[in-house]
Design an enzyme around this catalytic site. Structure first.
Site, PDB file in Angstrom:
ATOM      1  N   GLY A   1      -0.342  -5.043   0.732  1.00 30.59           N
ATOM      2  CA  GLY A   1      -1.554  -4.942  -0.066  1.00 30.59           C
ATOM      3  C   GLY A   1      -1.433  -5.625  -1.411  1.00 30.59           C
ATOM      4  O   GLY A   1      -2.432  -6.098  -1.966  1.00 30.59           O
TER       5      GLY A   1
ATOM      6  N   ALA B   1       0.845  -1.192   0.000  1.00 25.11           N
ATOM      7  CA  ALA B   1       0.000   0.000   0.000  1.00 25.11           C
ATOM      8  C   ALA B   1       0.880   1.242   0.000  1.00 25.11           C
ATOM      9  O   ALA B   1       2.053   1.197   0.387  1.00 25.11           O
ATOM     10  CB  ALA B   1      -0.917  -0.002   1.217  1.00 25.11           C
TER      11      ALA B   1
END
Length: 290
Positions: free
Chosen positions: A141, A98
């Site tokens: 992520g 992320a």
């Protein structure tokens, strides 16, 4: 005149003349995005193709990129030509995690009031199968995004990990839930608690991915599989996907009962009748997605 042009293009596609340029041909009508590249691959544009495109940030995931992916997936789901979707990055990174700069200053109140990361799991609601073709880093992520897909293929340079613990937090888009279901508790716990990565071969042995190939060919391998899936009835493929995913949500007895209901339901479709008739008559099936 337009009908003649379409007929001519279809003839050229079937003959293979446009094979090398087919992605250009299909891409003309597709929406442009800021953080991803979108195309249609395969015979008659049957494969939706999404390439994460933040190369300077190693394809780190931000809200804007996820929104682009969700929108592209929605469009492919509505596209009757597309039977399967491939998501990839570049040779350096599928997605290296992320975007930390986007998250750094968020407070607990910000996360709760904004339901932070809620939109990141929308990919799992898509009815069409999604294949992740992973090269390079699939961390945090990025690993979670790959696990949201239905099939994961890995290039021989791929690395998977959930290093959030090193940042003073934990996975927030399904990492602590999907990883144990895919690789078992012990390896998942080790990866989550240490931040250690595993390579492509280890991921294959653990069951996280189903195929490993060279970094140069893994995307092509994913597209080939997507083409094969797309030749089946899209209606029945969606039912089969739902049945398999339900296995992770229920007991074995409940899952078997659900499967039987879906199995019986396929006998109300024209494609089930066509598939069995084609088998008996020893000819290729001509599915109509009905």
């Amino acid at each position: 005149m337009s009908g003649l042009i379409s007929t001519t293009f279809r003839s050229l596609l079937k003959s293979g003349v446009l094979a090398k340029n087919q992605s250009f041909f299909y891409s003309n009508s597709l929406k442009a995005y800021t953080n991803i590249l979108v195309d249609k691959k395969g015979e008659n544009g049957c494969v939706g193709f999404i390439q994460l495109n933040r190369p300077k940030a190693l394809n780190s995931l931000c809200d804007a990129l996820i929104n682009d992916v969700n929108d592209a997936l929605d469009n492919f789901e509505k596209d009757n030509e597309v039977g399967c979707v491939v998501i990839t990055g570049n040779e350096k990174a599928f997605a290296a995690g992320a975007d930390i700069k986007e998250m750094q200053n968020k407070t607990y109140v910000d996360c709760i009031s904004g339901n932070f990361l809620n939109s990141w799991t929308k990919i799992t609601q898509n009815k069409k199968p999604i294949i992740a073709a992973v090269n390079g880093f699939a961390l945090g992520g990025g690993c979670e995004l790959a696990m949201m897909c239905d099939i994961i293929y890995a290039g021989d340079n791929a690395q998977f990990g959930q290093p959030e613990i090193l940042l003073g937090t934990i996975p927030g888009a399904g990492g602590t839930q999907r990883l144990p279901r895919m690789v078992g508790k012990s390896l998942a716990m080790e990866m989550v608690l240490t931040g250690n990565r595993i390579n492509a071969q280890s991921a294959l042995q653990a069951g996280l991915v189903s195929k490993v190939a060279s970094k140069e060919t893994i995307v092509d391998e994913a597209i080939k599989t997507a083409e094969k899936i797309s030749k089946n009835s899209k209606l029945i493929v969606a039912i089969a996907k739902e049945a398999v995913n339900t296995a992770y949500e229920t007991t074995l007895a409940e899952g078997n009962h659900f499967e039987k209901k879906l199995f019986h339901g396929t006998f109300a479709t024209k494609d089930r009748k066509e598939g069995m008739s084609a088998f008996v008559e020893k000819r290729p099936a001509n599915f109509k997605d009905e």
